[in-house]
Motif scaffolding. Structure first.
Motif, PDB file in Angstrom:
ATOM      1  N   SER A 138      37.120  32.281  41.482  1.00  0.00           N
ATOM      2  CA  SER A 138      35.826  32.158  42.206  1.00  0.00           C
ATOM      3  C   SER A 138      34.946  31.258  41.649  1.00  0.00           C
ATOM      4  N   TRP A 139      33.697  30.981  42.145  1.00  0.00           N
ATOM      5  CA  TRP A 139      32.649  30.168  41.698  1.00  0.00           C
ATOM      6  C   TRP A 139      31.221  30.339  42.191  1.00  0.00           C
ATOM      7  N   GLY A 140      30.840  31.443  41.748  1.00  0.00           N
ATOM      8  CA  GLY A 140      29.285  31.747  41.869  1.00  0.00           C
ATOM      9  C   GLY A 140      28.831  32.026  43.206  1.00  0.00           C
ATOM     10  N   GLY A 141      27.770  32.435  43.444  1.00  0.00           N
ATOM     11  CA  GLY A 141      26.959  33.036  44.461  1.00  0.00           C
ATOM     12  C   GLY A 141      25.981  33.846  44.335  1.00  0.00           C
ATOM     13  N   ASN A 142      25.461  34.629  45.275  1.00  0.00           N
ATOM     14  CA  ASN A 142      24.350  35.433  44.875  1.00  0.00           C
ATOM     15  C   ASN A 142      24.472  37.028  45.651  1.00  0.00           C
ATOM     16  N   ALA A 143      23.749  37.968  45.503  1.00  0.00           N
ATOM     17  CA  ALA A 143      23.731  38.916  46.049  1.00  0.00           C
ATOM     18  C   ALA A 143      22.211  39.385  46.447  1.00  0.00           C
ATOM     19  N   ILE A 144      22.144  40.364  47.685  1.00  0.00           N
ATOM     20  CA  ILE A 144      21.000  41.119  47.962  1.00  0.00           C
ATOM     21  C   ILE A 144      21.160  42.384  48.041  1.00  0.00           C
ATOM     22  N   TYR A 145      20.215  43.030  48.115  1.00  0.00           N
ATOM     23  CA  TYR A 145      20.199  44.351  48.419  1.00  0.00           C
ATOM     24  C   TYR A 145      19.819  44.743  49.755  1.00  0.00           C
ATOM     25  N   ASP A 146      20.505  45.614  50.668  1.00  0.00           N
ATOM     26  CA  ASP A 146      20.376  45.922  51.824  1.00  0.00           C
ATOM     27  C   ASP A 146      19.836  47.442  51.745  1.00  0.00           C
ATOM     28  N   SER A 147      18.580  47.574  52.166  1.00  0.00           N
ATOM     29  CA  SER A 147      17.810  48.830  52.285  1.00  0.00           C
ATOM     30  C   SER A 147      18.289  49.823  53.279  1.00  0.00           C
ATOM     31  N   ASP A 148      18.965  49.358  54.167  1.00  0.00           N
ATOM     32  CA  ASP A 148      19.693  49.994  55.190  1.00  0.00           C
ATOM     33  C   ASP A 148      21.000  50.684  54.950  1.00  0.00           C
ATOM     34  N   ASP A 208      41.757  25.695  34.822  1.00  0.00           N
ATOM     35  CA  ASP A 208      40.542  25.658  35.826  1.00  0.00           C
ATOM     36  C   ASP A 208      40.421  27.111  36.458  1.00  0.00           C
ATOM     37  N   TYR A 209      40.796  28.051  35.757  1.00  0.00           N
ATOM     38  CA  TYR A 209      40.635  29.473  36.275  1.00  0.00           C
ATOM     39  C   TYR A 209      39.115  29.607  36.171  1.00  0.00           C
ATOM     40  N   SER A 210      38.325  30.173  36.968  1.00  0.00           N
ATOM     41  CA  SER A 210      37.020  30.463  36.964  1.00  0.00           C
ATOM     42  C   SER A 210      36.581  31.897  37.568  1.00  0.00           C
ATOM     43  N   PHE A 211      35.677  32.307  37.400  1.00  0.00           N
ATOM     44  CA  PHE A 211      34.881  33.508  37.954  1.00  0.00           C
ATOM     45  C   PHE A 211      33.696  33.528  38.038  1.00  0.00           C
ATOM     46  N   THR A 212      32.965  34.544  38.795  1.00  0.00           N
ATOM     47  CA  THR A 212      31.526  34.739  38.775  1.00  0.00           C
ATOM     48  C   THR A 212      31.054  35.599  37.930  1.00  0.00           C
ATOM     49  N   LEU A 213      30.271  35.152  36.816  1.00  0.00           N
ATOM     50  CA  LEU A 213      29.453  35.881  35.860  1.00  0.00           C
ATOM     51  C   LEU A 213      28.102  36.467  36.333  1.00  0.00           C
ATOM     52  N   ALA A 214      28.038  37.582  36.001  1.00  0.00           N
ATOM     53  CA  ALA A 214      26.531  38.452  36.365  1.00  0.00           C
ATOM     54  C   ALA A 214      26.001  39.095  34.836  1.00  0.00           C
ATOM     55  N   VAL A 215      24.724  38.437  34.620  1.00  0.00           N
ATOM     56  CA  VAL A 215      24.116  38.774  33.343  1.00  0.00           C
ATOM     57  C   VAL A 215      22.832  39.484  33.817  1.00  0.00           C
ATOM     58  N   PRO A 216      22.655  40.560  33.183  1.00  0.00           N
ATOM     59  CA  PRO A 216      21.525  41.382  33.289  1.00  0.00           C
ATOM     60  C   PRO A 216      20.159  40.743  32.603  1.00  0.00           C
ATOM     61  N   ILE A 217      19.123  40.777  33.185  1.00  0.00           N
ATOM     62  CA  ILE A 217      17.947  40.174  32.738  1.00  0.00           C
ATOM     63  C   ILE A 217      16.884  41.547  32.542  1.00  0.00           C
ATOM     64  N   ARG A 218      16.203  41.183  31.376  1.00  0.00           N
ATOM     65  CA  ARG A 218      15.211  42.340  30.930  1.00  0.00           C
ATOM     66  C   ARG A 218      14.314  42.728  31.651  1.00  0.00           C
TER      67      ARG A 218
END
Length: 430
Positions: free
Chosen positions: A100-110, A412-422
């Motif tokens: 995979s190669w990135g993207g983003n996420a959202i929080y759904d309050s529903d 060229d194996y790839s993935f989507t990294l997520a790093v927490p921010i303080r």
């Protein structure tokens, strides 16, 4: 305005003006929105306007008694470095035999769930098939950092570089911006339009293009002959629910689009272009719909002389911009540094009003990631930066990137990294 928001004093302005007068050799030029602007280091102001100093603390904090007090998400004497925390190895979106190669996420309050939209390559191929094999998948997680679990396919190949947002806060439609038009006749499990691979990597093929040597370290490289190099191909699909169905049809002159929507329906859009590897930003008042029209001309943002890991002898460029607005109303943009080839460094641009932009003189992050088990990894590529803001505090919470563990020309194996921010107040369950 600067005094109230960012703590700029008359003494600060006087010192800046004195410094620029004593160091005329430090001035360079950058083209912005069709006009030539003067820059001191990376701090740009347009010619014809009253020269002003860069906002202190890179708009990532406030100046108090001459010292930057950084927001929780930023570190350093000038608040120029993202304050990332050790990353969980099972975070983000990572499949053992699928790239995979990135993207983003959202929080759904529903649904009380985080929904991630990421670029994934069908038929177990790797990054170099992004032009033919990329689809956009919908995944879910109970936490912001992940792990994100596959839920369904949002858009078939060859949709790529997903950016999911929700217009007008928590009550608007879900908007899935991306590049490349989905081929709705190319559906699974056959995906007849796509290459076939195995183990998440693309097989080596002869005669690589674009002037590259066919061998690196004795290993034959992959070619990009099958890739779709269409630019200015921004696409928008809209849905009433986060699970779709996704209705599209809009195509705009915006490569790698990223959108920020305000509560009143107005928006800021970051694009790559019109210059190649040159981010820009334009605006819409939202009165005619989610898709614009956007202001013309686009404001081009160029950072000259950035201290990246491997600076290009041919000048500095960046790509993959993502834009957001902080709690003080300032705009921020992250992008991926480019030289003659890809670099792992990020770029941070910022603006108090969306029209006048500056860039930090050092990268906000690089290719090194520290995991929560103590392992340290230096990634070969780290691109497609996206951010997730805390749904309650609106602080930066997560940085997403597409990464390759090795040199992409070897594997060229790839993935989507997520790093927490303080954060000053952490997300629930993170």
């Amino acid at each position: 305005d600067f005094v109230n928001k960012f703590g700029v004093t008359e003494d600060y302005i006087e010192k800046f003006n004195t410094l620029t007068q004593k160091m005329p050799h430090a001035l360079s030029h950058v083209r912005r929105g069709g006009s030539v602007c003067s820059t001191f280091l990376l701090w740009a102001t347009c010619s014809g306007a009253t020269q002003s100093p860069p906002p202190p603390c890179n708009l990532n904090g406030v100046l108090q008694n001459g010292v930057c007090v950084c927001d929780a998400a930023w570190d350093g004497p000038e608040c120029a470095t993202l304050a990332v925390l050790p990353a969980p190895k099972n975070g983000g979106y990572r499949q053992e035999h699928t790239s995979s190669w990135g993207g983003n996420a959202i929080y759904d309050s529903d649904t009380k769930v985080y929904h991630g939209f990421f670029s994934e390559f069908v038929h177990n191929c790797g990054l170099w098939t992004w032009g033919t094999n990329s689809r956009i998948i919908h995944s879910t997680s109970t936490t912001a950092i992940g792990p994100y679990v596959f839920y369904d396919e949002a858009l078939p190949p060859q949709a790529h570089n997903a950016h999911i947002v929700r217009a007008n806060g928590s009550f608007g439609k879900f908007l899935l911006w991306h590049i490349h038009e989905p081929n709705h006749s190319c559906i699974g499990p056959e995906y007849s339009c796509a290459r076939k691979c195995s183990n998440g990597s693309t097989p080596h093929t002869p005669a690589p293009t674009h002037g590259l040597s066919p061998m690196i370290g004795g290993v034959q490289m992959r070619q990009r002959r099958d890739m779709n190099w269409t630019h200015n191909s921004g696409q928008l699909h809209v849905a009433d629910a986060v699970s779709g169905p996704w209705l599209g049809g809009y195509a705009g002159n915006c490569n790698n689009p990223s959108l920020w929507y305000n509560e009143d329906g107005s928006s800021a859009r970051a694009c790559e272009g019109p210059g190649h590897y040159q981010p820009g930003v334009d605006f819409s008042n939202g009165t005619q719909g989610y898709e614009g029209p956007f202001s013309v001309p686009r404001i081009n943002i160029t950072c000259l002389g950035l201290n990246v890991t491997s600076p290009s002898p041919n000048g500095f460029h960046s790509e993959d911009p993502v834009i957001w607005k902080d709690s003080r109303g300032a705009y921020h943009m992250l992008s991926h540094a480019m030289g003659p080839w890809s670099m792992p460094d990020g770029v941070h641009a910022f603006s108090p009003d969306g029209n006048n932009w500056w860039c930090t003189p050092t990268p906000p992050y690089n290719g090194t990631v520290v995991y929560d088990d103590g392992d340290v990894v230096n990634f070969g590529k780290r691109e497609r930066p996206k951010v997730l803001l805390d749904p309650v505090t609106h602080e930066l919470a997560v940085l997403f990137n597409g990464v390759t563990p090795q040199d992409e020309h070897v594997d060229d194996y790839s993935f989507t990294l997520a790093v927490p921010i303080r954060q000053t107040k952490h997300l629930t369950n993170v």
